[in-house]
Motif scaffolding. Structure first.
Motif, PDB file in Angstrom:
ATOM      1  N   TYR A 115       0.872  -1.363   0.080  1.00  0.00           N
ATOM      2  CA  TYR A 115      -0.305   0.103   0.115  1.00  0.00           C
ATOM      3  C   TYR A 115       1.036   1.396  -0.062  1.00  0.00           C
ATOM      4  O   TYR A 115       1.698   1.390   0.785  1.00  0.00           O
ATOM      5  CB  TYR A 115      -0.839  -0.109   1.332  1.00  0.00           C
ATOM      6  N   GLN A 116       0.652   2.071  -0.891  1.00  0.00           N
ATOM      7  CA  GLN A 116       1.345   3.421  -0.972  1.00  0.00           C
ATOM      8  C   GLN A 116       0.412   4.342  -0.623  1.00  0.00           C
ATOM      9  O   GLN A 116      -0.464   5.268  -1.266  1.00  0.00           O
ATOM     10  CB  GLN A 116       1.817   3.693  -2.531  1.00  0.00           C
ATOM     11  N   PRO A 117       0.546   5.150   0.791  1.00  0.00           N
ATOM     12  CA  PRO A 117      -0.406   5.962   1.304  1.00  0.00           C
ATOM     13  C   PRO A 117      -0.379   7.365   0.402  1.00  0.00           C
ATOM     14  O   PRO A 117      -1.257   8.111   0.306  1.00  0.00           O
ATOM     15  CB  PRO A 117       0.183   6.130   2.598  1.00  0.00           C
ATOM     16  N   SER A 118       0.684   7.734  -0.143  1.00  0.00           N
ATOM     17  CA  SER A 118       1.044   9.130  -0.586  1.00  0.00           C
ATOM     18  C   SER A 118       0.015   8.946  -1.986  1.00  0.00           C
ATOM     19  O   SER A 118      -0.364   9.954  -2.541  1.00  0.00           O
ATOM     20  CB  SER A 118       2.229   9.250  -1.364  1.00  0.00           C
ATOM     21  N   GLU A 119      -0.203   7.879  -2.605  1.00  0.00           N
ATOM     22  CA  GLU A 119      -1.037   7.717  -3.659  1.00  0.00           C
ATOM     23  C   GLU A 119      -2.684   7.939  -3.344  1.00  0.00           C
ATOM     24  O   GLU A 119      -3.352   8.617  -3.976  1.00  0.00           O
ATOM     25  CB  GLU A 119      -1.299   6.281  -4.363  1.00  0.00           C
ATOM     26  N   THR A 120      -3.135   7.266  -2.085  1.00  0.00           N
ATOM     27  CA  THR A 120      -4.589   7.684  -1.693  1.00  0.00           C
ATOM     28  C   THR A 120      -4.535   8.922  -1.160  1.00  0.00           C
ATOM     29  O   THR A 120      -5.690   9.751  -0.978  1.00  0.00           O
ATOM     30  CB  THR A 120      -4.949   6.533  -0.776  1.00  0.00           C
ATOM     31  N   MET A 121      -3.448   9.636  -0.787  1.00  0.00           N
ATOM     32  CA  MET A 121      -3.510  10.991  -0.090  1.00  0.00           C
ATOM     33  C   MET A 121      -3.998  12.112  -1.373  1.00  0.00           C
ATOM     34  O   MET A 121      -4.672  12.919  -1.019  1.00  0.00           O
ATOM     35  CB  MET A 121      -2.105  11.382   0.220  1.00  0.00           C
ATOM     36  N   LYS A 122      -3.678  11.552  -2.555  1.00  0.00           N
ATOM     37  CA  LYS A 122      -4.141  12.625  -3.633  1.00  0.00           C
ATOM     38  C   LYS A 122      -5.771  12.602  -3.479  1.00  0.00           C
ATOM     39  O   LYS A 122      -6.206  13.744  -3.698  1.00  0.00           O
ATOM     40  CB  LYS A 122      -3.947  12.177  -4.897  1.00  0.00           C
ATOM     41  N   LEU A 123      -6.407  11.381  -3.465  1.00  0.00           N
ATOM     42  CA  LEU A 123      -7.731  11.388  -3.042  1.00  0.00           C
ATOM     43  C   LEU A 123      -8.356  12.286  -2.090  1.00  0.00           C
ATOM     44  O   LEU A 123      -9.330  12.897  -2.241  1.00  0.00           O
ATOM     45  CB  LEU A 123      -8.347  10.283  -3.488  1.00  0.00           C
ATOM     46  N   PRO A 343       2.595   6.936 -12.895  1.00  0.00           N
ATOM     47  CA  PRO A 343       1.747   6.125 -13.437  1.00  0.00           C
ATOM     48  C   PRO A 343       0.652   6.691 -14.553  1.00  0.00           C
ATOM     49  O   PRO A 343       0.314   7.872 -14.342  1.00  0.00           O
ATOM     50  CB  PRO A 343       0.926   5.131 -12.687  1.00  0.00           C
ATOM     51  N   LEU A 344       0.275   5.979 -15.493  1.00  0.00           N
ATOM     52  CA  LEU A 344      -0.875   6.145 -16.513  1.00  0.00           C
ATOM     53  C   LEU A 344      -2.244   5.750 -16.039  1.00  0.00           C
ATOM     54  O   LEU A 344      -2.223   4.658 -15.965  1.00  0.00           O
ATOM     55  CB  LEU A 344      -0.403   5.973 -18.064  1.00  0.00           C
ATOM     56  N   PRO A 345      -2.917   6.700 -15.435  1.00  0.00           N
ATOM     57  CA  PRO A 345      -4.337   6.268 -14.986  1.00  0.00           C
ATOM     58  C   PRO A 345      -4.881   5.356 -15.651  1.00  0.00           C
ATOM     59  O   PRO A 345      -4.975   5.578 -16.905  1.00  0.00           O
ATOM     60  CB  PRO A 345      -5.042   7.376 -14.868  1.00  0.00           C
ATOM     61  N   LEU A 346      -5.590   4.246 -15.139  1.00  0.00           N
ATOM     62  CA  LEU A 346      -6.467   3.400 -15.834  1.00  0.00           C
ATOM     63  C   LEU A 346      -5.650   2.429 -16.855  1.00  0.00           C
ATOM     64  O   LEU A 346      -6.512   1.338 -17.264  1.00  0.00           O
ATOM     65  CB  LEU A 346      -7.535   3.795 -16.482  1.00  0.00           C
ATOM     66  N   LEU A 347      -4.371   2.597 -16.906  1.00  0.00           N
ATOM     67  CA  LEU A 347      -3.616   1.590 -17.973  1.00  0.00           C
ATOM     68  C   LEU A 347      -2.338   1.019 -17.239  1.00  0.00           C
ATOM     69  O   LEU A 347      -2.088  -0.306 -17.315  1.00  0.00           O
ATOM     70  CB  LEU A 347      -3.196   2.357 -18.982  1.00  0.00           C
ATOM     71  N   SER A 348      -1.918   1.872 -16.466  1.00  0.00           N
ATOM     72  CA  SER A 348      -0.501   1.268 -15.830  1.00  0.00           C
ATOM     73  C   SER A 348      -0.848   0.158 -14.662  1.00  0.00           C
ATOM     74  O   SER A 348      -1.720   0.220 -14.083  1.00  0.00           O
ATOM     75  CB  SER A 348       0.401   2.225 -15.067  1.00  0.00           C
ATOM     76  N   TYR A 349       0.134  -0.721 -14.398  1.00  0.00           N
ATOM     77  CA  TYR A 349      -0.004  -1.915 -13.533  1.00  0.00           C
ATOM     78  C   TYR A 349       0.097  -1.029 -12.131  1.00  0.00           C
ATOM     79  O   TYR A 349       0.950  -0.410 -11.952  1.00  0.00           O
ATOM     80  CB  TYR A 349       0.743  -2.920 -13.740  1.00  0.00           C
ATOM     81  N   GLY A 350      -0.586  -1.705 -11.214  1.00  0.00           N
ATOM     82  CA  GLY A 350      -0.485  -1.094  -9.828  1.00  0.00           C
ATOM     83  C   GLY A 350      -1.737  -0.925  -8.956  1.00  0.00           C
ATOM     84  O   GLY A 350      -2.748  -0.497  -9.565  1.00  0.00           O
ATOM     85  N   GLY A 351      -1.775  -1.663  -7.607  1.00  0.00           N
ATOM     86  CA  GLY A 351      -3.077  -1.640  -7.082  1.00  0.00           C
ATOM     87  C   GLY A 351      -3.381  -0.243  -6.308  1.00  0.00           C
ATOM     88  O   GLY A 351      -4.432   0.158  -6.728  1.00  0.00           O
ATOM     89  N   SER A 352      -2.557   0.365  -5.761  1.00  0.00           N
ATOM     90  CA  SER A 352      -2.841   1.513  -5.125  1.00  0.00           C
ATOM     91  C   SER A 352      -3.329   2.704  -6.140  1.00  0.00           C
ATOM     92  O   SER A 352      -4.330   3.405  -6.073  1.00  0.00           O
ATOM     93  CB  SER A 352      -1.595   2.182  -4.560  1.00  0.00           C
ATOM     94  N   SER A 353      -2.783   2.717  -7.134  1.00  0.00           N
ATOM     95  CA  SER A 353      -2.807   3.851  -8.597  1.00  0.00           C
ATOM     96  C   SER A 353      -4.507   3.242  -8.963  1.00  0.00           C
ATOM     97  O   SER A 353      -5.320   4.219  -9.096  1.00  0.00           O
ATOM     98  CB  SER A 353      -2.045   3.571  -9.445  1.00  0.00           C
ATOM     99  N   MET A 354      -4.749   2.145  -9.379  1.00  0.00           N
ATOM    100  CA  MET A 354      -6.116   1.643  -9.907  1.00  0.00           C
ATOM    101  C   MET A 354      -7.072   1.772  -8.832  1.00  0.00           C
ATOM    102  O   MET A 354      -8.190   2.452  -9.423  1.00  0.00           O
ATOM    103  CB  MET A 354      -5.824   0.445 -10.447  1.00  0.00           C
TER     104      MET A 354
END
Length: 374
Positions: A115-123, A343-354
């Motif tokens: 889990y990458q907290p900085s990714e969900t911090m954006k939301l 990452p490129l939204p909706l295309l790049s691999y990754g759980g936190s981003s997706m």
């Protein structure tokens, strides 16, 4: 009774923004096809697990999307501060106890998921800033320093911690998203000019005292990638070779030499667009950009028809999140911007981003779903 249920089902379907669902689904499908190719080269070993994991993240993401859609987005005003505090707490935890990978300390290892907290911090930042800015008046010349103090504090604190991790790419995304929302909410021109001047003054200071050596190298490599073609310039050079070699129609599915022979680094995450460009050429690349443009136009329409200012700001914030990620990711893979881990939204691999992106799309869908209430 049965007729009543049918009417309710038709009403439910009618309220959903079908255009939004279709464009998200189209990008998801392209992402899966691209990921399959990027991870199924002749020398790949862990491909099946990556593709299956991404499929699982998509399934979970769509579940989140539907749940968020059906829940009135007004509840966000009550939970925004809590979500923000929890995310910030996770970022603080990561700063001291997080998992180190690729030279940065950004993840919490949950065993089955990093889990990458900085990714969900954006939301979380979008949610809280939308709540705060929706109470500010945009009449007259716009907000002054007094009205902007709290929003800037909300933005600045996580920004500083994410820079410290170090994760300058994500920190800049936070700044871009928050800054875009402030401009949309309307601020005085003198403040915009002052911030631009301060930013220019801060650049040499940041270069001297804030940026790490590898971050400076990225900037220098961007200016002259051929100075170290086998070192710091390798990623940029290989990406541009992949993009250029695709020409107009591309080399074909799973026929890209840069990706299949693994010359292209991080081809399933940050450089997924390079794989797309090599295999499907200018036509495929432009089609994906076109889908993103359609997504933005759909989101703008939702914001314009939102039932309140909070819904409009929430939608704009998520659109800014997607736009800046797309802009920076595509810019770096074609050599117009320095290489950063975005990452490129909706295309790049990754759980936190997706999951974060699908939750954000769910918020836009929730706003669109309730435009019929009044």
């Amino acid at each position: 009774m049965i007729n009543t249920l049918h009417v309710e089902e038709r009403t439910l379907f009618k309220k959903l923004d079908i255009n939004l669902i279709i464009v998200i689904l189209a990008l998801n499908v392209i992402g899966l096809i691209n990921l399959y190719s990027a991870t199924h080269g002749p020398t790949s070993t862990d491909v099946a697990s990556l593709f299956i994991q991404q499929f699982v993240w998509l399934a979970v993401g769509w579940t989140i999307f539907l749940v968020v859609t059906l829940v009135d987005y007004a509840i966000v005003t009550r939970i925004a501060l809590i979500v923000y505090i929890l995310n910030f707490g996770a970022i603080v935890y990561v700063t001291f106890f997080g998992k180190v990978a690729l030279g940065a300390q950004r993840w919490i290892d949950l065993g089955f998921f990093r889990y990458q907290p900085s990714e969900t911090m954006k939301l979380a930042l979008i949610m809280l800033m939308a709540k705060i800015l929706s109470t500010r008046s945009s009449l007259g010349s716009g907000m002054g320093f007094k009205e902007m103090f709290v929003p800037l504090l909300v933005l600045g604190v996580p920004f500083a911690f994410v820079v410290e991790q170090p994760d300058l790419g994500t920190a800049m995304m936070l700044a871009a998203i928050g800054g875009s929302m402030l401009i949309f909410a309307k601020i005085k021109r003198i403040i915009i000019a002052s911030l631009v001047v301060l930013g220019i003054i801060a650049l040499p200071v940041a270069w001297k005292f804030v940026l790490h050596d590898y971050q400076k190298n990225r900037v220098l490599t961007f200016l002259s990638p051929t100075n170290d073609p086998r070192g710091t310039g390798y990623n940029s050079i290989q990406s541009k070779i992949a993009v250029g070699s695709g020409r107009f129609f591309g080399k074909g599915f799973m026929k890209g030499t840069q990706s299949q022979l693994e010359f292209l680094p991080e081809r399933h995450t940050d450089f997924i667009y390079s794989v797309l460009s090599e295999e499907h050429g200018f036509v495929g690349s432009l089609a994906v950009v076109g889908l993103f443009c359609f997504l933005f136009l759909t989101g703008v329409r939702v914001a314009m028809n939102a039932r309140d200012k909070f819904g409009a700001l929430l939608t704009v914030g998520v659109l800014c999140y997607v736009f800046w990620h797309m802009f920076v990711n595509i810019g770096m893979v074609i050599g117009l911007l320095p290489i950063v881990g975005v990452p490129l939204p909706l295309l790049s691999y990754g759980g936190s981003s997706m999951l974060t992106t699908m939750a954000g799309m769910g918020l836009i869908s929730s706003v669109a779903y309730r435009r019929y209430l009044f």
